[in-house]
Design a protein around this motif. Structure first.
Motif, short mmCIF file in Angstrom:
data_model
loop_
_atom_site.label_atom_id
_atom_site.label_comp_id
_atom_site.label_asym_id
_atom_site.label_seq_id
_atom_site.Cartn_x
_atom_site.Cartn_y
_atom_site.Cartn_z
N ALA A 151 0.85 -1.20 0.00
CA ALA A 151 0.00 0.00 0.00
C ALA A 151 0.88 1.24 0.00
N SER A 152 0.26 2.35 -0.32
CA SER A 152 0.94 3.65 -0.23
C SER A 152 0.00 4.64 0.43
N ALA A 153 0.57 5.65 1.08
CA ALA A 153 -0.25 6.62 1.81
C ALA A 153 0.55 7.90 2.02
N ASP A 154 -0.16 8.94 2.41
CA ASP A 154 0.53 10.17 2.81
C ASP A 154 1.20 10.01 4.16
N LEU A 155 0.57 9.22 5.05
CA LEU A 155 1.06 9.04 6.41
C LEU A 155 0.90 7.58 6.82
N VAL A 156 1.95 6.98 7.38
CA VAL A 156 1.86 5.66 7.97
C VAL A 156 2.09 5.79 9.47
N ILE A 157 1.23 5.14 10.24
CA ILE A 157 1.26 5.22 11.70
C ILE A 157 1.53 3.82 12.25
N ILE A 158 2.46 3.72 13.19
CA ILE A 158 2.73 2.46 13.88
C ILE A 158 2.17 2.58 15.29
N GLY A 159 1.13 1.80 15.58
CA GLY A 159 0.54 1.80 16.91
C GLY A 159 -0.91 2.25 16.90
N GLY A 160 -1.79 1.40 17.48
CA GLY A 160 -3.22 1.66 17.46
C GLY A 160 -3.79 2.01 18.81
N GLY A 161 -3.12 2.89 19.55
CA GLY A 161 -3.64 3.40 20.82
C GLY A 161 -4.24 4.78 20.65
#
Length: 425
Positions: A25-35
């Protein structure tokens, strides 16, 4: 009592479509962590029209966000004048003001997105465990009102009326604050973000992070997410991955024990206004109720570790001391979570590489700072710059002796809880 049965998992009615990452996938923003931090950032990024991919190693709110006490407190654990002394006359008041608005930010998100999380905005009570604790509250009252907080100092009689216990010497009421079911709140943030187009992926542990040709490449489940910007929002549950930035903090445990639901008569006596509470003791404890009327007793310490029996015994004695009529009420759930504590108790935002932030270190105040700083970090990364954040962005941050200090705090909590019958409650 079922071992490690997290009440918040048991009562969460929020859900999000968060299938494991199964393609590149591609994105403007990648986030690690679902808190709290990652989900608030994902919601803000999606709201602004940016594409965002969030990768969570377990499930949304698996970590501290799903094990939290659920107190939606304004500000930090530190009194405001200490915040200014640490951060300076310019930066300190900015953070105090932003986090002072934190509860309204949280409750507005709950209202706007219809998050079913047992939200109650009836204030929180900081309870004086001893006469010395009340003197501390008097000073916090003075400082808080100096910085514009609408705090109220309550005497012993009013505190007893609000808590249903005679054991406290007074309290500091913050009417801005309240309580939520924390796992449901975090899951609701993720659900709202997904509804606006964010891609939320559970069971997607990150195994490698690298930067190439001006973009971040984050690998999980054998697939790759390519994004220009990266946010590390793992806080006290950072698992590590090849090439990934590792936040530094002292991991401190906090455990909670939830009773069976109280009867209607008992609920009318115990915290009838629904305030959430914590005390002034050095080894802090907390009390609150949930929507079903369970009384939840919490305290520092790892109830799943070597001193688990000590912490469980303390919780039983604490319940009896505070509410003798409830002494035999069974605990039906107990769980524990980890807190990421920094040495100065100030959260950290580290720009560890170009277009990459790590946000961590809430020192036990995860809900409002996580929501506020996660939202601000998304804005900053997506074009607003560091000025969007209510605290300075650091180029690096290091802690020393983290494992040793974590063991020291656990030993202190166990010693305090073992000696609790001989100390003021």
């Amino acid at each position: 009592m079922t071992a490690s049965a997290n009440l918040w998992t048991h009562t969460n009615t929020e859900a999000v479509d968060a299938r494991p990452l199964d393609a590149d996938a591609s994105a403007d923003l990648v986030i690690i962590g679902g808190g709290f931090t990652g989900c608030a950032a994902a919601l803000e990024a999606a709201r602004s029209g940016a594409s965002v991919v969030l990768l969570e190693a377990q499930s949304v709110a698996h970590g501290g966000s799903g094990r939290n006490v659920g107190l939606v407190n304004a500000g930090l654990w530190l009194p405001p004048e200490e915040v200014v002394a640490i951060m300076g006359e310019a930066a300190g008041p900015l953070l105090i003001e932003a986090l002072g608005r934190g509860p309204e930010t949280v409750f507005a998100l709950i209202r706007d997105h219809g998050i079913a999380c047992e939200a109650v905005q009836n204030g929180t009570l900081h309870l004086a465990h001893a006469p010395s604790g009340f003197r501390d509250l008097e000073e916090r009252y003075r400082q808080g009102n100096r910085f514009g907080a609408p705090l109220q100092l309550l005497d012993r009689a009013e505190t007893a009326r609000r808590t249903g216990s005679e054991r406290f010497h007074g309290a500091l009421l913050d009417p801005r604050a309240g309580t939520v079911q924390p796992r449901a709140y975090c899951t609701g943030l993720a659900r709202a973000a997904a509804g606006l187009g964010a891609a939320i992926h559970e069971q997607s542990p990150v195994t490698r992070v690298a930067r190439s040709n001006g973009a971040w490449q984050v690998e999980a489940n054998g697939h790759r997410v390519r994004a220009r910007r990266l946010l590390v929002a793992t806080n006290a549950y950072h698992a590590g991955a090849e090439g990934a930035y590792r936040p530094q903090y002292v991991a401190v445990s906090y455990c909670q024990f939830a009773t069976a639901p109280l009867t209607a008569a008992q609920r009318a006596m115990v915290l009838p206004g629904g305030e959430g509470c914590w005390d002034t003791a050095l080894v802090m404890s907390s009390i609150r109720t949930d929507a079903a009327g369970r009384l939840i007793v919490g305290g520092m310490g790892n109830s799943e570790g070597a001193a688990g029996a000590i912490h469980a015994g303390w919780a039983r004695r604490k319940l009896k001391a505070l509410y003798p009529a409830l002494a035999d009420l069974p605990f039906e759930h107990h769980w524990r979570g980890r807190i990421a504590m920094t040495r100065d108790h100030i959260p950290k935002v580290v720009e560890f590489a170009p277009e990459a932030y790590a946000v961590f270190g809430y020192s036990g105040r995860g809900i409002c700072p996580g929501t506020v700083l996660g939202t601000a970090a998304a804005r900053a990364l997506l074009g607003a710059g560091a000025e969007a954040l209510p605290l300075p962005v650091l180029p690096a941050y290091a802690e020393r002796f983290t494992t040793l200090l974590g063991g020291y705090y656990e030993f202190g909590a166990a010693l305090s809880h073992a000696a609790a019958p001989r100390l003021p409650v």
